[in-house]
Design a protein around this motif. Structure first.
Motif, PDB file in Angstrom:
ATOM      1  N   LEU A 224      64.095  29.313  25.444  1.00  0.00           N
ATOM      2  CA  LEU A 224      63.221  30.285  24.771  1.00  0.00           C
ATOM      3  C   LEU A 224      61.746  29.987  24.993  1.00  0.00           C
ATOM      4  N   VAL A 225      61.425  28.768  25.487  1.00  0.00           N
ATOM      5  CA  VAL A 225      60.024  28.362  25.659  1.00  0.00           C
ATOM      6  C   VAL A 225      59.794  28.016  27.124  1.00  0.00           C
ATOM      7  N   PRO A 226      59.415  28.984  27.944  1.00  0.00           N
ATOM      8  CA  PRO A 226      59.133  28.699  29.358  1.00  0.00           C
ATOM      9  C   PRO A 226      57.853  27.895  29.525  1.00  0.00           C
ATOM     10  N   ALA A 227      57.655  27.371  30.730  1.00  0.00           N
ATOM     11  CA  ALA A 227      56.506  26.498  30.998  1.00  0.00           C
ATOM     12  C   ALA A 227      55.179  27.195  30.722  1.00  0.00           C
ATOM     13  N   TRP A 228      55.093  28.483  31.024  1.00  0.00           N
ATOM     14  CA  TRP A 228      53.813  29.169  30.828  1.00  0.00           C
ATOM     15  C   TRP A 228      53.451  29.255  29.344  1.00  0.00           C
ATOM     16  N   GLN A 229      54.467  29.280  28.458  1.00  0.00           N
ATOM     17  CA  GLN A 229      54.173  29.282  27.025  1.00  0.00           C
ATOM     18  C   GLN A 229      53.649  27.928  26.561  1.00  0.00           C
ATOM     19  N   LEU A 230      54.148  26.852  27.167  1.00  0.00           N
ATOM     20  CA  LEU A 230      53.605  25.524  26.861  1.00  0.00           C
ATOM     21  C   LEU A 230      52.142  25.434  27.279  1.00  0.00           C
ATOM     22  N   LEU A 231      51.816  25.986  28.437  1.00  0.00           N
ATOM     23  CA  LEU A 231      50.422  26.007  28.888  1.00  0.00           C
ATOM     24  C   LEU A 231      49.561  26.854  27.956  1.00  0.00           C
ATOM     25  N   ALA A 232      50.121  27.964  27.486  1.00  0.00           N
ATOM     26  CA  ALA A 232      49.388  28.810  26.540  1.00  0.00           C
ATOM     27  C   ALA A 232      49.135  28.058  25.240  1.00  0.00           C
ATOM     28  N   MET A 233      50.143  27.281  24.765  1.00  0.00           N
ATOM     29  CA  MET A 233      49.965  26.490  23.550  1.00  0.00           C
ATOM     30  C   MET A 233      48.900  25.422  23.747  1.00  0.00           C
ATOM     31  N   LEU A 234      48.888  24.816  24.926  1.00  0.00           N
ATOM     32  CA  LEU A 234      47.869  23.813  25.230  1.00  0.00           C
ATOM     33  C   LEU A 234      46.473  24.420  25.155  1.00  0.00           C
ATOM     34  N   ALA A 235      46.316  25.619  25.720  1.00  0.00           N
ATOM     35  CA  ALA A 235      45.016  26.294  25.699  1.00  0.00           C
ATOM     36  C   ALA A 235      44.618  26.689  24.277  1.00  0.00           C
ATOM     37  N   LEU A 236      45.569  27.206  23.506  1.00  0.00           N
ATOM     38  CA  LEU A 236      45.274  27.624  22.128  1.00  0.00           C
ATOM     39  C   LEU A 236      44.892  26.428  21.258  1.00  0.00           C
ATOM     40  N   CYS A 237      45.659  25.347  21.376  1.00  0.00           N
ATOM     41  CA  CYS A 237      45.357  24.149  20.578  1.00  0.00           C
ATOM     42  C   CYS A 237      44.014  23.551  20.978  1.00  0.00           C
ATOM     43  N   GLY A 238      43.722  23.546  22.279  1.00  0.00           N
ATOM     44  CA  GLY A 238      42.439  23.027  22.738  1.00  0.00           C
ATOM     45  C   GLY A 238      41.277  23.866  22.226  1.00  0.00           C
ATOM     46  N   ALA A 239      41.428  25.187  22.259  1.00  0.00           N
ATOM     47  CA  ALA A 239      40.375  26.072  21.769  1.00  0.00           C
ATOM     48  C   ALA A 239      40.177  25.907  20.262  1.00  0.00           C
ATOM     49  N   MET A 240      41.273  25.754  19.528  1.00  0.00           N
ATOM     50  CA  MET A 240      41.174  25.590  18.077  1.00  0.00           C
ATOM     51  C   MET A 240      40.502  24.264  17.725  1.00  0.00           C
ATOM     52  N   LEU A 241      40.853  23.198  18.436  1.00  0.00           N
ATOM     53  CA  LEU A 241      40.235  21.893  18.190  1.00  0.00           C
ATOM     54  C   LEU A 241      38.742  21.941  18.496  1.00  0.00           C
ATOM     55  N   ALA A 242      38.363  22.547  19.615  1.00  0.00           N
ATOM     56  CA  ALA A 242      36.945  22.647  19.973  1.00  0.00           C
ATOM     57  C   ALA A 242      36.178  23.443  18.928  1.00  0.00           C
ATOM     58  N   THR A 243      36.776  24.525  18.432  1.00  0.00           N
ATOM     59  CA  THR A 243      36.120  25.362  17.421  1.00  0.00           C
ATOM     60  C   THR A 243      35.865  24.591  16.139  1.00  0.00           C
ATOM     61  N   VAL A 244      36.886  23.880  15.652  1.00  0.00           N
ATOM     62  CA  VAL A 244      36.737  23.200  14.370  1.00  0.00           C
ATOM     63  C   VAL A 244      35.818  21.993  14.483  1.00  0.00           C
ATOM     64  N   MET A 245      35.818  21.296  15.615  1.00  0.00           N
ATOM     65  CA  MET A 245      34.922  20.147  15.773  1.00  0.00           C
ATOM     66  C   MET A 245      33.469  20.603  15.867  1.00  0.00           C
ATOM     67  N   PHE A 246      33.229  21.691  16.575  1.00  0.00           N
ATOM     68  CA  PHE A 246      31.867  22.231  16.634  1.00  0.00           C
ATOM     69  C   PHE A 246      31.429  22.707  15.252  1.00  0.00           C
TER      70      PHE A 246
END
Length: 332
Positions: A224-246
């Motif tokens: 149910l979780v293809p590789a491209w969804q893992l990459l999407a999760m990586l991008a979303l988590c990275g963007a969320m972390l950058a937002t909250v740290m800033f």
């Protein structure tokens, strides 16, 4: 700093290895039932030890800097969850519903304790304030996170029932309270056996991760979780972390906190606890969903450790400001 990064890398590899083992050799049938009960005991032990490690002196000592603690708590349990709802809307278009729900879940968790304090120390920040804020966040998180899960994820079908609230009270809150009340007996043992307790702490998390991912794999997680969804999760988590740290740094500066306080706010306000999140997910969600729910948390956890290590070093290399020079002179 180098030793901290080595520990981070080693534990990251263990987490990944646990997921791999669960993928290749998931527990099933009677073995899965046995692991379920062992995991329940491990979670209870984990929270008992958290209670035994938290001293009242640490709470009382840090209460004077109430502006800093209030800001960290507001970021952790108000601003972060609201940010999570925004990212959840984006995630719904990119990943499976359970992964999108995991985005919200990770934002509802308390801050980390050990790494928040460690990074604050490396960055030459206000360590006593970090101790108090991180401890208060975890203490409140035991009660607040389940309530926030009900409030923020009730509409997605992951709400918490009355029976689950009782389970939380018995499996998380009661062991924590008993652990804290046991401090007259256990405090010295906890202090002397830090290495053993760290092994129990991390081992419990690995056990929960194995059990959760085993159940998810049996239910077809990776189909149910293809590789491209893992990459999407990586991008979303990275963007969320950058937002909250800033945002935490920006708010701390606008409110005229000192540099040392700013550092404590950034590291305590921007981080989420894997140690609390994995056991809580095991209690709050059906077994087959836990693996997918905690996957965003595991990704976010690795990103926050790597990012915070680099940022802490950058803070540490700064020139001391006049207030820091004055404080150092008084301390000497």
């Amino acid at each position: 700093m180098l030793n901290l990064l080595k520990r981070i890398d080693r534990y990251s590899m263990l987490l990944l290895a646990t997921v791999l083992v669960a993928t290749l050799i998931p527990c099933r049938g009677d073995v899965a039932i046995a692991f379920h009960y062992i995991t329940m005991l491990a979670i209870a032990l984990l929270f008992f030890l958290h209670g035994a490690k938290l001293s009242r002196a640490a709470i009382i000592a840090g209460m004077t800097n109430w502006r800093l603690h209030l800001l960290v708590l507001m970021i952790t349990f108000l601003a972060f969850p609201l940010l999570g709802l925004g990212f959840h809307e984006a995630a719904k278009w990119l990943v499976a519903p359970s992964l999108a729900a995991g985005i919200v879940f990770l934002t509802l968790l308390p801050s980390t304790v050990q790494s928040s304090i460690a990074f604050t120390s490396i960055a030459r920040g206000n360590v006593p304030a970090a101790v108090c804020s991180a401890s208060a966040s975890n203490l409140l998180g035991i009660a607040l996170t389940p309530l926030l899960v009900t409030l923020f994820t009730g509409g997605t079908g992951h709400g918490v029932s009355g029976a689950e609230v009782r389970t939380i009270a018995l499996q998380l809150l009661l062991p924590f309270v008993l652990g804290h009340l046991s401090r007259p007996i256990t405090a010295k043992i906890v202090e002397r056996r830090k290495a053993v307790l760290s092994l129990v702490d991390r081992g419990s998390i690995l056990l929960v991760v194995y059990t959760a991912f085993s159940a998810a794999v049996v239910e077809g997680l990776w189909s149910l979780v293809p590789a491209w969804q893992l990459l999407a999760m990586l991008a979303l988590c990275g963007a969320m972390l950058a937002t909250v740290m800033f945002a935490t740094r920006f708010i701390a500066r606008r409110l005229n906190f000192s540099k040392a306080d700013e550092i404590a706010i950034v590291f305590c306000g921007s981080k989420k606890s894997l140690a609390s999140g994995v056991p809580m997910a095991g209690v709050l969600f059906p077994a087959a969903q836990v693996g997918a729910i905690i996957l965003p948390l595991m990704i976010f956890h690795q990103l926050q450790l790597l990012a915070c290590a680099a940022i802490a070093q950058r803070y540490a290399n700064r020139e001391p400001d006049p207030d820091e020079i004055a404080d150092a002179a008084l301390a000497s």
